[in-house]
Design an enzyme around this catalytic site. Structure first.
Site, PDB file in Angstrom:
ATOM      1  N   TRP A   1       0.845  -1.202   0.000  1.00  0.00           N
ATOM      2  CA  TRP A   1       0.000   0.000   0.000  1.00  0.00           C
ATOM      3  C   TRP A   1       0.872   1.241   0.000  1.00  0.00           C
ATOM      4  CZ3 TRP A   1      -4.623  -1.339  -1.351  1.00  0.00           C
ATOM      5  CH2 TRP A   1      -5.121  -2.599  -0.972  1.00  0.00           C
TER       6      TRP A   1
ATOM      7  N   ALA B   1      -4.930  -6.216   8.945  1.00  0.00           N
ATOM      8  CA  ALA B   1      -6.162  -5.441   8.945  1.00  0.00           C
ATOM      9  C   ALA B   1      -7.392  -6.287   8.627  1.00  0.00           C
ATOM     10  CB  ALA B   1      -6.065  -4.302   7.933  1.00  0.00           C
TER      11      ALA B   1
ATOM     12  N   ASP C   1       1.751  -5.968   9.455  1.00  0.00           N
ATOM     13  CA  ASP C   1       0.583  -5.121   9.210  1.00  0.00           C
ATOM     14  C   ASP C   1      -0.611  -6.042   8.994  1.00  0.00           C
ATOM     15  OD1 ASP C   1      -1.309  -3.300   8.394  1.00  0.00           O
ATOM     16  OD2 ASP C   1      -0.092  -2.393   6.818  1.00  0.00           O
TER      17      ASP C   1
ATOM     18  N   LYS D   1     -11.643  -2.921   9.059  1.00  0.00           N
ATOM     19  CA  LYS D   1     -12.249  -3.921   8.188  1.00  0.00           C
ATOM     20  C   LYS D   1     -13.062  -4.946   8.975  1.00  0.00           C
ATOM     21  CE  LYS D   1      -9.358  -2.068   5.139  1.00  0.00           C
ATOM     22  NZ  LYS D   1      -8.563  -0.869   5.396  1.00  0.00           N
TER      23      LYS D   1
END
Length: 257
Positions: free
Chosen positions: A126, A209, A207, A242
Site C-alpha cells: 500500500w 487489517a 501489518d 475492516k
C-alpha cells in the site's frame, strides 16, 4: 506556508472518485477494501450498534483518559490479534487513528532508535508504507514478494532479496489478506521467515487489517502469532476498520513486542 507544494492524490483514491462520478450501471467498486452487502451498502454490524448503545447508556464523563488510549480496548484488541495465551507482559501498545496511524507511530519510533535503519517493503504494497517511511527519514528498499508472470507469491525471491538485510533493519510483512496481490504466506513460510529474520538480526513489522476474512479470527493469525512469539522483538500494527466494519472511526492499535 508558500513553501508547501500540493501533493498528488494517490491513484487509488482518484480511482474511487472516478467510480463515484461514473453514471454507468451496473458497476462494482474494487478499489477500497470494504465489506458491502448485495445492495452495495456497507452496513453497521449489530454487535457494533449494541456496543455503541452500551457506551452511550453507561458513560459518565468525557474527561481525559490515558495518553495511550483506553486500557480495556488496548487489552482486548491485543488479545484478539495475538491470542488469549500470549505473554502480554511483553507488549507495549497505544491506540491510534487506524492502522495508518499505528504505522506512523512505529516508524517514528524506529527512526528515533536507529535512524540509519532500512525499512524493507514488499514490491506490492500500500502507498502509505513507502511515503510515510520516506517522509520520516528512513531508507526504504523493496523486496520481491509477488511474481506477476507466475501470478504467485515468490518465497524464494523473498529470501534472496532480503539476504542483504542488516541488523536493526525492519522488514514489513503483511498479515492475512493484507497484501494487495491477494497472496498470503503459509504457516510453514511464516515459520521459515521467522528463523531467517532471527538469524539476520532484523525486526519484523506485521501489518494486519483483515483478520478473520480468510478462514477465521484465530486461523488467520497463526503465522503472525508464531513470528511474534519466536522473535526477540517485533512491531505489529493492527486495524479494526475492516473486521469490525468501523471504517470511518479509524480504529487502530500499535504494538511493540
Amino acid at each position: 506556508l508558500e513553501n508547501l507544494q500540493p501533493q498528488p492524490i494517490p491513484e487509488l483514491f482518484t480511482l474511487v472518485q472516478q467510480y463515484a462520478e461514473d453514471t454507468r450501471s451496473p458497476k462494482m467498486d474494487l478499489g477500497l477494501g470494504m465489506f458491502c452487502n448485495a445492495d452495495g451498502i456497507t452496513p453497521i454490524f449489530s454487535a457494533v450498534k449494541k456496543a455503541e448503545s452500551r457506551i452511550t447508556d453507561t458513560e459518565i464523563t468525557k474527561a481525559y483518559g490515558s495518553l495511550t488510549g483506553n486500557a480495556q480496548f488496548r487489552k482486548s484488541f491485543a488479545a484478539l490479534v495475538l491470542g488469549d495465551d500470549f505473554d502480554f507482559s511483553r507488549v507495549a501498545s497505544a491506540a491510534t487513528p487506524g492502522g495508518t496511524g499505528a504505522l506512523y507511530m512505529l516508524l517514528n519510533i524506529i527512526h528515533s532508535a536507529h535512524p540509519d535503519a532500512t525499512f524493507w517493503i514488499p514490491n506490492v504494497t500500500w502507498v502509505n508504507h513507502q511515503t510515510q517511511a520516506e517522509k520520516i527519514g528512513l531508507k526504504v528498499k523493496p523486496y520481491t514478494y509477488y511474481n506477476a508472470t507466475a501470478n504467485a507469491l515468490d518465497f524464494h525471491a523473498i529470501k534472496s532479496d532480503l539476504n542483504t538485510v542488516k541488523p536493526h533493519d525492519v522488514v514489513l510483512v503483511h498479515g492475512c489478506c493484507q497484501n494487495p496481490s491477494g497472496m498470503d504466506l503459509s504457516l510453514l513460510q511464516w515459520q521459515e521467515l521467522t528463523a531467517f529474520f532471527n538469524d539476520k538480526g532484523v525486526t519484523p513489522m506485521i501489518d494486519i487489517a483483515y483478520q478473520g476474512f480468510a478462514t477465521g479470527l484465530d486461523e488467520d493469525a497463526q503465522g503472525m502469532r508464531y513470528m511474534v512469539t519466536h522473535s526477540p522483538q517485533s512491531f505489529v500494527l493492527a486495524s479494526g476498520s475492516k473486521n469490525f466494519g468501523l471504517y470511518k472511526e479509524r480504529i487502530g492499535l500499535a504494538m511493540i513486542i
